[in-house]
Design a protein around this motif. Sequence first.
Motif, PDB file in Angstrom:
ATOM      1  N   PRO A  95      11.176  13.989  -3.053  1.00 57.81           N
ATOM      2  CA  PRO A  95      11.402  12.846  -3.949  1.00 57.81           C
ATOM      3  C   PRO A  95      10.654  11.573  -3.551  1.00 57.81           C
ATOM      4  O   PRO A  95      10.346  10.746  -4.400  1.00 57.81           O
ATOM      5  N   THR A  96      10.323  11.452  -2.270  1.00 58.53           N
ATOM      6  CA  THR A  96       9.613  10.252  -1.806  1.00 58.53           C
ATOM      7  C   THR A  96       8.095  10.437  -1.793  1.00 58.53           C
ATOM      8  O   THR A  96       7.386   9.596  -1.247  1.00 58.53           O
ATOM      9  N   ALA A  97       7.611  11.519  -2.385  1.00 60.92           N
ATOM     10  CA  ALA A  97       6.160  11.782  -2.384  1.00 60.92           C
ATOM     11  C   ALA A  97       5.404  10.613  -3.011  1.00 60.92           C
ATOM     12  O   ALA A  97       5.821  10.041  -4.011  1.00 60.92           O
ATOM     13  N   ASP A  98       4.290  10.293  -2.404  1.00 58.39           N
ATOM     14  CA  ASP A  98       3.429   9.222  -2.884  1.00 58.39           C
ATOM     15  C   ASP A  98       2.471   9.804  -3.934  1.00 58.39           C
ATOM     16  O   ASP A  98       1.784  10.791  -3.660  1.00 58.39           O
ATOM     17  N   GLU A  99       2.429   9.208  -5.117  1.00 58.12           N
ATOM     18  CA  GLU A  99       1.558   9.723  -6.186  1.00 58.12           C
ATOM     19  C   GLU A  99       0.101   9.782  -5.750  1.00 58.12           C
ATOM     20  O   GLU A  99      -0.624  10.703  -6.133  1.00 58.12           O
TER      21      GLU A  99
END
Length: 160
Positions: A95-99
């Motif tokens: 969920p915290t993945a950086d685009e």
Amino acid sequence: IKMRVEDVRLEYKSWIIPQQNSKNRTEHHIPLCELSVNLLRRTIGNRTSGPVFRIHERTLSNTLARYEGDDQFDGRFTAHDLRRTFATRIFTVVPTADENHVRRVLNHKHKSDGALKNYNHHEYMEQKRALLEAWSDHIENLIHNAGAFCRSGFLDGGAG
């Protein structure tokens, strides 16, 4: 599917897609997770060149087309949909993945990069590796759960 033995660096756990095979004609470095390294090591064996997988590009699409008419498959899936699935589902898995890091895994350029693209040549290998390891763990979990489900006897009417 265009992966070539000479582009795989198992000792560095990476795959280099040459610019001529890359989506945006830029050499692309992809970190390989342990699952991929183990699969590639077995698949490549002692070979030093040639295609890693000896299948035609359309094999996946043609295989999936056989499922047309199945309630779970509408017949429109292509190999490119694997990229789309990753790009969509990675944000559920991490969920915290950086685009920006997801774009870099996919070798997409962002239009707002502007002049920065001329100066920033960092590969973000650690960040890409973390995303791909999380994705690999997710896939392994799905496979494990599917196997447990099949072994439960549920599909053949057994009580498990």
